[in-house]
Design a protein around this motif. Structure first.
Motif, PDB file in Angstrom:
ATOM      1  N   LYS A 107     -53.693 -40.715 -60.546  1.00 24.26           N
ATOM      2  CA  LYS A 107     -52.631 -41.935 -60.018  1.00 24.26           C
ATOM      3  C   LYS A 107     -51.693 -41.362 -58.876  1.00 24.26           C
ATOM      4  O   LYS A 107     -50.930 -40.618 -59.090  1.00 24.26           O
ATOM      5  N   SER A 108     -51.874 -41.727 -57.750  1.00 27.29           N
ATOM      6  CA  SER A 108     -51.060 -41.499 -56.674  1.00 27.29           C
ATOM      7  C   SER A 108     -49.405 -42.029 -56.836  1.00 27.29           C
ATOM      8  O   SER A 108     -49.529 -43.401 -57.486  1.00 27.29           O
ATOM      9  N   LEU A 109     -48.530 -41.614 -56.545  1.00 28.98           N
ATOM     10  CA  LEU A 109     -47.208 -41.968 -56.709  1.00 28.98           C
ATOM     11  C   LEU A 109     -47.153 -42.989 -55.468  1.00 28.98           C
ATOM     12  O   LEU A 109     -46.040 -43.383 -55.464  1.00 28.98           O
ATOM     13  N   ILE A 110     -47.654 -42.939 -54.469  1.00 26.88           N
ATOM     14  CA  ILE A 110     -47.475 -43.775 -53.426  1.00 26.88           C
ATOM     15  C   ILE A 110     -48.650 -44.688 -52.773  1.00 26.88           C
ATOM     16  O   ILE A 110     -48.494 -45.399 -51.837  1.00 26.88           O
ATOM     17  N   GLY A 111     -49.674 -44.975 -53.731  1.00 27.23           N
ATOM     18  CA  GLY A 111     -50.604 -45.880 -53.403  1.00 27.23           C
ATOM     19  C   GLY A 111     -51.918 -45.297 -53.544  1.00 27.23           C
ATOM     20  O   GLY A 111     -52.501 -45.584 -54.681  1.00 27.23           O
ATOM     21  N   TYR A 112     -52.411 -44.300 -52.477  1.00 28.00           N
ATOM     22  CA  TYR A 112     -53.559 -43.734 -52.762  1.00 28.00           C
ATOM     23  C   TYR A 112     -53.274 -42.332 -52.144  1.00 28.00           C
ATOM     24  O   TYR A 112     -52.714 -41.907 -51.214  1.00 28.00           O
ATOM     25  N   PHE A 113     -54.421 -41.270 -52.572  1.00 31.76           N
ATOM     26  CA  PHE A 113     -54.197 -39.888 -52.058  1.00 31.76           C
ATOM     27  C   PHE A 113     -54.975 -39.859 -50.680  1.00 31.76           C
ATOM     28  O   PHE A 113     -55.626 -40.623 -49.922  1.00 31.76           O
ATOM     29  N   ASP A 127     -51.641 -35.855 -52.497  1.00 35.03           N
ATOM     30  CA  ASP A 127     -50.515 -37.059 -52.688  1.00 35.03           C
ATOM     31  C   ASP A 127     -49.448 -36.745 -51.818  1.00 35.03           C
ATOM     32  O   ASP A 127     -48.417 -36.866 -52.092  1.00 35.03           O
ATOM     33  N   ASP A 128     -49.817 -36.827 -50.373  1.00 38.51           N
ATOM     34  CA  ASP A 128     -48.862 -36.268 -49.252  1.00 38.51           C
ATOM     35  C   ASP A 128     -48.663 -37.078 -48.143  1.00 38.51           C
ATOM     36  O   ASP A 128     -48.059 -36.939 -47.180  1.00 38.51           O
ATOM     37  N   LEU A 129     -48.780 -38.385 -48.395  1.00 46.64           N
ATOM     38  CA  LEU A 129     -49.021 -39.158 -47.260  1.00 46.64           C
ATOM     39  C   LEU A 129     -47.855 -39.571 -46.442  1.00 46.64           C
ATOM     40  O   LEU A 129     -47.569 -39.742 -45.463  1.00 46.64           O
ATOM     41  N   PHE A 130     -46.697 -39.295 -47.218  1.00 44.09           N
ATOM     42  CA  PHE A 130     -45.274 -39.463 -46.701  1.00 44.09           C
ATOM     43  C   PHE A 130     -44.745 -38.182 -46.298  1.00 44.09           C
ATOM     44  O   PHE A 130     -43.570 -37.799 -46.212  1.00 44.09           O
ATOM     45  N   GLY A 131     -45.570 -37.028 -46.344  1.00 42.28           N
ATOM     46  CA  GLY A 131     -44.939 -35.729 -46.027  1.00 42.28           C
ATOM     47  C   GLY A 131     -44.190 -34.908 -47.112  1.00 42.28           C
ATOM     48  O   GLY A 131     -43.859 -33.955 -47.104  1.00 42.28           O
TER      49      GLY A 131
END
Length: 442
Positions: A107-113, A127-131
């Motif tokens: 489960k991603s913390l921000i929506g999707y991996f 899980d780094d979409l926002f850096g």
């Protein structure tokens, strides 16, 4: 081991068997279990996949999408038969029917991996979409096993940005390379960046020194391509740098997984003079490919370029252009027969035939930027390993809840703001538009 068959003959037979059958065969007896889960057998089976056609083991495509309705990542494996193309009347009906949805245990913390890449049946997730910096997950859905890396060691004070790459060396050791750039002002980065490598065999991050990187990789929108034993990214020469190529701005930065050294690959003139944010690197039928998008136009067409002879600049060839009409926005993958998967602004996926220009709606829906499509192989990689996360949940007698909730115990997890998940695509699109509008140019 069977008393009736020599071990060498048994291995020769079993290495030609698909993964699902081999998993069942581990229940035959202890000797078969020991054989099939041994590292040598797993490597031999992988080699057989690459060198010979295993019966009943068709070409496969991995498709990932994120849907806002259920706020879930959906992973499916689709059979990619060449005879199912438009020219033979197969169309999307046949393609859509030949799919199996996978259980996604995270489960991603921000929506999707972010899917960093895939290699030999392993999927690298971040899980780094926002850096933000988090451990890396290597997941093999065929055997339902995963390995989570330790936290990266290079974490300088903010602001900074990092880029990841995933692939394997010639010994089939799976590696993640992490390039960390320190920011210098709002848009610029300090050179050279810091680099560390995580390898599956060692299980920890180690730093590389004297990397000699003189270019930057496009922030946020980066993608990778693993070809010829090296991982590649679109890069650019920053302002004020010593650019030996004159006016050439964009190029490809490669990292050789064997020697762990970086190298630069020049782009053809039509691509080298483009903003790095207008280019996307990918793989086309095993070759390095770059897609150029018309960021300054409402519609226009994107062009697909391929390096037919790896490392030879003169072999760059433009295959075709795709008219971005009817809301088509992003190329996300290719089929064996040459058809192209394109994501639409309406959050749907279409199949485009570059020979005829014909498009067909596949009836597959998801957030536009969440689509990921790549060739996939069912392998035994990680089969001999224990999945510590799953086992820990099973010890508490809650394995079923763990699977259903994507690896998070929702009874203990604090409730999240639903708007946070809904905002992900809006923020993603906003950042993308910021870069392509020219404000984030180098």
């Amino acid at each position: 081991m069977s008393d009736n068959l020599p071990e060498e003959l048994l291995i020769e037979i079993l290495t030609r068997v698909p993964v699902k059958s081999l998993i069942c065969f581990t229940l035959v007896c202890k000797s078969w279990y020991g054989l099939i889960t041994s590292p040598n057998f797993i490597t031999t089976h992988l080699t057989k996949i690459h060198t010979e056609k295993i019966p009943n083991n068709p070409s496969l495509l991995l498709i990932r999408r994120y849907t806002k309705d259920d706020k879930k990542e959906h992973y499916t494996i689709n059979v990619d038969d060449e005879e199912d193309g438009h020219e033979n009347g197969g169309g999307n009906g046949q393609f859509a029917k030949k799919s199996v949805e996978l259980d996604f245990p995270f489960k991603s913390l921000i929506g999707y991996f972010r899917i960093v890449g895939t290699c030999n049946g392993l999927i690298c997730l971040s899980d780094d979409l926002f850096g933000t910096t988090k451990p890396i997950i290597l997941w093999n859905p065929s055997v339902r096993k995963s390995v989570t890396s330790p936290a990266p060691t290079i974490n300088p004070p903010l602001p900074y940005m990092f880029v990841l790459g995933f692939g394997a060396d010639s010994s089939q050791d799976y590696k993640v390379v992490r390039i960390v750039y320190h920011r210098d002002g709002q848009f610029d980065f300090l050179l050279p960046p810091e680099v560390e490598v995580y390898s599956l065999s060692m299980g920890f991050w180690r730093r590389l020194i004297n990397v000699g990187i003189k270019v930057c990789i496009a922030d946020f929108l980066w993608s990778q391509a693993f070809v010829n034993g090296a991982v590649h990214w679109i890069a650019y020469h920053p302002r004020g740098s010593d650019n030996d190529s004159g006016s050439f701005g964009s190029l490809i930065l490669g990292f050789d997984m064997d020697n762990e050294v970086f190298n630069e690959i020049m782009l053809p003139d039509d691509l080298a003079h483009e903003l790095a944010t207008n280019l996307c690197i990918t793989v086309y039928k095993g070759s390095l490919a770059v897609i150029k998008y018309p960021r300054w136009e409402d519609n226009g067409s994107c062009s697909v370029w391929v390096m037919e002879d790896y490392g030879v600049w003169e072999s760059w060839t433009q295959l075709y252009a795709i008219d971005l009409v009817q809301g088509m926005e992003k190329v996300v993958g290719f089929r064996k027969n040459g058809d192209v998967f394109v994501a639409k602004e309406s959050k749907g996926l279409v199949l485009y035939n570059p020979k005829t220009g014909f498009t067909e709606d596949l009836g597959i829906w998801g957030s536009t930027r969440s689509f990921y499509i790549y060739n996939f192989e069912e392998t035994l990689i990680l089969f001999e390993r224990q999945n510590a996360v799953v086992e820990e949940e099973e010890e508490f007698g809650d394995a079923r809840a763990f699977q259903e909730n994507g690896g998070i115990d929702l009874d203990e997890e604090p409730s999240r703001n639903e708007d946070y998940f809904d905002a992900q695509e809006t923020i993603t699109d906003g950042l993308a538009n910021f870069y392509v509008s020219g404000q984030g140019r180098y």
